[in-house]
Design a protein around this motif. Structure first.
Motif, short mmCIF file in Angstrom:
data_model
loop_
_atom_site.label_atom_id
_atom_site.label_comp_id
_atom_site.label_asym_id
_atom_site.label_seq_id
_atom_site.Cartn_x
_atom_site.Cartn_y
_atom_site.Cartn_z
N VAL A 30 0.84 -1.19 0.00
CA VAL A 30 0.00 0.00 0.00
C VAL A 30 0.88 1.24 0.00
CG1 VAL A 30 -1.84 -1.21 1.21
CG2 VAL A 30 -0.21 0.11 2.54
N ARG A 31 0.32 2.33 -0.48
CA ARG A 31 1.07 3.58 -0.59
C ARG A 31 0.72 4.53 0.54
NH1 ARG A 31 3.36 4.47 -6.47
NH2 ARG A 31 2.79 2.49 -7.45
N PHE A 32 1.76 5.17 1.08
CA PHE A 32 1.62 6.24 2.06
C PHE A 32 1.96 7.54 1.33
CE2 PHE A 32 2.73 3.68 6.17
CZ PHE A 32 1.61 2.90 5.98
N GLN A 33 0.98 8.44 1.24
CA GLN A 33 1.17 9.72 0.55
C GLN A 33 1.44 10.83 1.56
OE1 GLN A 33 1.18 10.51 -2.86
NE2 GLN A 33 1.90 12.47 -2.05
N THR A 34 2.40 11.71 1.24
CA THR A 34 2.65 12.85 2.12
C THR A 34 2.44 14.17 1.38
OG1 THR A 34 5.03 13.07 1.66
CG2 THR A 34 4.37 11.51 3.40
N TRP A 35 2.21 15.20 2.18
CA TRP A 35 2.14 16.59 1.72
C TRP A 35 3.03 17.41 2.64
CZ3 TRP A 35 -1.85 13.26 2.23
CH2 TRP A 35 -2.74 13.09 1.15
N THR A 36 3.64 18.47 2.12
CA THR A 36 4.40 19.39 2.96
C THR A 36 3.74 20.76 2.95
OG1 THR A 36 5.88 19.89 1.11
CG2 THR A 36 6.61 18.22 2.68
N ARG A 37 3.86 21.45 4.05
CA ARG A 37 3.22 22.75 4.23
C ARG A 37 4.10 23.85 3.64
NH1 ARG A 37 -0.39 23.96 8.62
NH2 ARG A 37 0.50 22.22 9.79
N HIS A 38 3.49 24.68 2.82
CA HIS A 38 4.18 25.84 2.23
C HIS A 38 3.29 27.06 2.37
CE1 HIS A 38 7.55 23.71 0.23
NE2 HIS A 38 6.68 22.72 0.12
N HIS A 39 3.68 27.97 3.26
CA HIS A 39 2.97 29.23 3.44
C HIS A 39 1.47 29.00 3.67
CE1 HIS A 39 6.67 31.14 2.26
NE2 HIS A 39 6.65 30.51 1.09
N GLY A 40 1.15 28.05 4.52
CA GLY A 40 -0.24 27.85 4.91
C GLY A 40 -1.00 26.84 4.09
N SER A 41 -0.45 26.37 2.97
CA SER A 41 -1.12 25.36 2.17
C SER A 41 -0.25 24.12 2.07
CB SER A 41 -1.43 25.90 0.77
OG SER A 41 -0.24 26.22 0.09
N PHE A 42 -0.85 23.02 1.64
CA PHE A 42 -0.12 21.76 1.56
C PHE A 42 0.09 21.37 0.10
CE2 PHE A 42 -1.83 21.57 5.84
CZ PHE A 42 -0.80 20.96 6.56
N ARG A 43 1.32 20.95 -0.22
CA ARG A 43 1.67 20.51 -1.56
C ARG A 43 2.05 19.04 -1.53
NH1 ARG A 43 5.78 25.41 -3.44
NH2 ARG A 43 4.30 27.15 -3.12
N LEU A 44 1.79 18.34 -2.62
CA LEU A 44 2.18 16.95 -2.73
C LEU A 44 3.67 16.78 -2.52
CD1 LEU A 44 0.04 15.81 -5.79
CD2 LEU A 44 -0.21 15.00 -3.43
N ALA A 45 4.03 15.72 -1.78
CA ALA A 45 5.44 15.45 -1.50
C ALA A 45 5.70 13.96 -1.68
CB ALA A 45 5.79 15.95 -0.10
N ALA A 46 6.62 13.42 -0.93
CA ALA A 46 7.07 12.05 -1.12
C ALA A 46 5.95 11.04 -0.86
CB ALA A 46 8.26 11.75 -0.23
N GLN A 47 6.15 9.88 -1.46
CA GLN A 47 5.22 8.76 -1.29
C GLN A 47 6.06 7.52 -0.95
OE1 GLN A 47 3.10 6.48 -4.69
NE2 GLN A 47 1.83 8.30 -4.32
N TYR A 48 5.50 6.64 -0.11
CA TYR A 48 6.26 5.48 0.34
C TYR A 48 5.43 4.21 0.18
CZ TYR A 48 8.88 9.29 2.50
OH TYR A 48 9.57 10.45 2.72
N ALA A 49 6.12 3.08 0.11
CA ALA A 49 5.46 1.78 -0.03
C ALA A 49 5.58 1.00 1.27
CB ALA A 49 6.09 0.99 -1.17
N TYR A 50 4.46 0.44 1.70
CA TYR A 50 4.38 -0.31 2.96
C TYR A 50 3.75 -1.66 2.66
CZ TYR A 50 2.87 -1.46 7.76
OH TYR A 50 2.66 -2.07 8.97
N ARG A 51 4.33 -2.73 3.17
CA ARG A 51 3.81 -4.08 2.92
C ARG A 51 3.04 -4.57 4.14
NH1 ARG A 51 6.25 -7.87 -0.11
NH2 ARG A 51 6.44 -6.15 -1.59
#
Length: 342
Positions: A191-212
């Motif tokens: 399964v995929r773990f999706q991340t977002w990072t905060r930039h000036h009050g909003s969130f942008r797509l960031a790294a994604q990871y794989a978990y078994r």
């Protein structure tokens, strides 16, 4: 995620056929060494105080996520579009806010983070989506989602197998959502773990990871620990047998960013999120709990929500779990009070 209709029907029928006893007591004795689930996890008590109750006409169950609010109260999200405030001691509801999408439709609300400014980040597995809400339920923003994680045919995700878990990493700059199941083209159980990072009050797509995950299990919840690791719940259900719920510690360090990897099919250069089993909840003492359907341990039910409420005097994390009863008479809304050493 509410169990599929066929499973709810099966469990209700099995409960009637086996004549198992009704809901358990409100709690159990304080934690002792005999309450150990494993060398790293123990259970203090459980509570069925909210099982099959209502608050101001709203059913107080179907809980899919928990979070500590800024004022010290407990927030409990139910997957039929309501967010409850609960007294942290008695668990009695003190408020209920209805949530909706931009068109006023209910959410299949699954994940919850209360941000540092008090706004609520809510994931829904319908699309899936992550939205920011004010305390009174007004939509403030909607986060971008990779097209591959959208439910088919828009993307490659299966219905009811998308964003279940949601957590903020220490420092408040990175938000993480866990998919419950695999997307098409990925190896089953990855399964995929999706991340977002905060930039000036909003969130942008960031790294994604794989978990078994373990065989036949999905991920209903994740929770960041103070040192940046994750607590990960894995859960499954077998008719006539019951639930499997395991608690893992996971570490994102050294895991490959899979945001540009189209298919996760065992590539040797993709490093998965490292995980370590903390406990299988079936190994915990039952503490007098009763099950309404067959279970490996009568303490078990459809555990879906998790939050860290603090530390004890030895440094162990206080972890609160909750089960989603799916508004089903064969299931129980149950809170579990754990202590976890990571």
């Amino acid at each position: 995620m509410r169990l599929r209709t066929v499973l709810a029907t099966l469990t209700a029928g099995l409960a009637a056929a086996t004549c198992l006893t009704a809901a358990g007591p409100a709690g159990a004795a304080n934690s002792t060494e005999s309450n150990a689930c494993s060398p790293t996890v123990s259970i203090d008590r459980f509570s069925d105080a909210l099982d099959k109750t209502t608050y101001q006409g709203t059913f107080a169950g179907n809980f899919s996520a928990l979070a500590m609010d800024r004022d010290g109260s407990l927030a409990a999200l139910e997957d039929r579009s309501s967010l409850f405030g609960l007294d942290p001691e008695t668990l009695q509801p003190t408020s209920a806010v209805h949530l909706a999408d931009e068109k006023g439709a209910d959410l299949d609300s699954e994940g919850l983070v209360i941000d540092r400014d008090g706004t609520r980040l809510i994931s829904s597995e319908t699309e899936p989506s992550v939205r920011r809400y004010s305390r009174d339920g007004k939509i403030l923003d909607r986060l971008p989602v990779p097209s591959s994680l959208l439910v088919a045919p828009a993307g490659r995700a299966g219905k009811n197998l998308t964003f279940e878990g949601l957590t903020m990493l220490p420092g408040g700059r990175t938000l993480l959502a866990s998919m419950e199941g695999s997307i098409s083209g990925d190896t089953t159980g990855t399964v995929r773990f999706q991340t977002w990072t905060r930039h000036h009050g909003s969130f942008r797509l960031a790294a994604q990871y794989a978990y078994r995950t373990d065989a036949d299990l999905g991920v209903p919840e994740v929770q960041a620990t103070p040192d940046g690791r994750l607590l990960v719940l894995e859960r499954g259900f077998t008719p006539g047998v019951g639930n499997t719920v395991r608690l893992y510690e996971a570490d994102l360090r050294h895991a490959t960013d899979t945001s540009t990897v189209e298919n996760l099919t065992g590539q040797p250069d993709v490093h998965l999120v490292k995980k370590t089993l903390l406990t299988d909840i079936a190994t915990c003492p039952a503490l007098g709990a009763k099950a309404k359907q067959p279970q490996p341990n009568p303490l078990l039910d459809n555990i879906e929500g998790m939050t860290i409420t603090g530390r004890d005097h030895t440094g162990r994390l206080k972890v609160l779990l909750v089960s989603d009863d799916n508004q089903n008479q064969a299931q129980t809304t149950r809170f579990y009070y754990l202590r976890v050493r990571v």
